[in-house]
Design a protein around this motif. Structure first.
Motif, short mmCIF file in Angstrom:
data_model
loop_
_atom_site.label_atom_id
_atom_site.label_comp_id
_atom_site.label_asym_id
_atom_site.label_seq_id
_atom_site.Cartn_x
_atom_site.Cartn_y
_atom_site.Cartn_z
N VAL A 56 -5.33 1.72 -8.41
CA VAL A 56 -5.17 3.12 -8.03
C VAL A 56 -6.47 3.59 -7.39
CG1 VAL A 56 -4.70 5.45 -8.86
CG2 VAL A 56 -3.54 3.51 -9.92
N HIS A 57 -6.34 4.18 -6.21
CA HIS A 57 -7.49 4.75 -5.48
C HIS A 57 -7.24 6.25 -5.37
CE1 HIS A 57 -8.40 0.60 -4.38
NE2 HIS A 57 -7.12 0.49 -4.03
N GLN A 58 -8.16 7.05 -5.87
CA GLN A 58 -8.02 8.50 -5.79
C GLN A 58 -9.17 9.09 -4.98
OE1 GLN A 58 -7.68 9.46 -10.03
NE2 GLN A 58 -5.60 10.16 -9.60
N GLY A 59 -8.81 10.08 -4.17
CA GLY A 59 -9.85 10.78 -3.42
C GLY A 59 -9.63 10.82 -1.95
N VAL A 101 0.88 -1.17 0.00
CA VAL A 101 0.00 0.00 0.00
C VAL A 101 0.92 1.22 0.00
CG1 VAL A 101 -1.84 1.24 1.20
CG2 VAL A 101 -1.77 -1.26 1.27
N LEU A 102 0.87 1.98 -1.08
CA LEU A 102 1.76 3.13 -1.24
C LEU A 102 0.95 4.40 -1.37
CD1 LEU A 102 4.05 1.58 -4.00
CD2 LEU A 102 4.49 1.65 -1.55
N TRP A 103 1.44 5.46 -0.77
CA TRP A 103 0.83 6.77 -0.93
C TRP A 103 1.94 7.81 -0.84
CZ3 TRP A 103 0.51 3.69 3.27
CH2 TRP A 103 0.99 4.20 4.46
N ILE A 105 -0.35 -4.24 -5.66
CA ILE A 105 0.06 -2.91 -5.21
C ILE A 105 -1.16 -2.01 -5.24
CG2 ILE A 105 1.56 -0.93 -5.66
CD1 ILE A 105 3.41 -2.86 -7.18
N HIS A 106 -1.39 -1.30 -4.15
CA HIS A 106 -2.47 -0.33 -4.10
C HIS A 106 -1.86 1.05 -3.93
CE1 HIS A 106 -6.00 -3.04 -3.70
NE2 HIS A 106 -5.04 -3.89 -3.35
N LEU A 107 -2.16 1.95 -4.87
CA LEU A 107 -1.68 3.33 -4.81
C LEU A 107 -2.81 4.21 -4.32
CD1 LEU A 107 0.13 3.54 -8.26
CD2 LEU A 107 1.19 3.26 -6.02
N CYS A 108 -2.63 4.86 -3.20
CA CYS A 108 -3.64 5.76 -2.64
C CYS A 108 -3.19 7.19 -2.94
CB CYS A 108 -3.79 5.54 -1.15
SG CYS A 108 -4.21 3.84 -0.74
N MET A 163 3.54 7.47 -10.93
CA MET A 163 3.61 6.36 -9.98
C MET A 163 3.46 5.02 -10.70
SD MET A 163 3.71 7.66 -6.64
CE MET A 163 2.94 6.51 -5.59
N LEU A 164 2.57 4.94 -11.67
CA LEU A 164 2.41 3.70 -12.42
C LEU A 164 3.66 3.39 -13.23
CD1 LEU A 164 -1.29 3.93 -13.62
CD2 LEU A 164 -0.33 2.33 -11.98
#
Length: 92
Positions: free
Chosen positions: A89-92, A25-27, A59-62, A75-76
């Motif tokens: 990818v999760h945005q918000g 989990v990356l942010w 991989i989850h990108l926040c 990031m991708l």
């Protein structure tokens, strides 16, 4: 960085984790605009992902909600082509 190295070494010693893999989990930090001004960080990121001694199952990108997708695309790209399939990818 020390914490990431510790988690990597502990996960590498576990048999189940080495078989099934880990979820990253990356942010970005709150100052993510600095990422956009430092495109030289992409090559070390690719080298880091290729040197991790454990299997990365996903991989989850926040990311923050932004009107443009420059940060998401960078990031991708840093994740690499072979791991991009298992990236969400999760945005918000």
């Amino acid at each position: 960085m020390k914490v990431a190295l510790y988690f990597t070494s502990v996960a590498a010693q576990d048999i189940v984790t080495s078989r099934k893999g880990v979820v990253l989990v990356l942010w970005p930090s709150s100052d993510y605009r600095g990422l956009l001004s430092e495109p030289t960080m992409i090559k070390p990121s690719l080298e880091l992902f290729s040197s991790i001694p454990i299997r990365v199952s996903s991989i989850h990108l926040c990311l923050p909600a932004t009107p443009n997708d420059i940060l998401r695309n960078m990031m991708l790209f840093a994740v690499g082509r072979d791991r991009r399939i298992r990236t969400r990818v999760h945005q918000g």
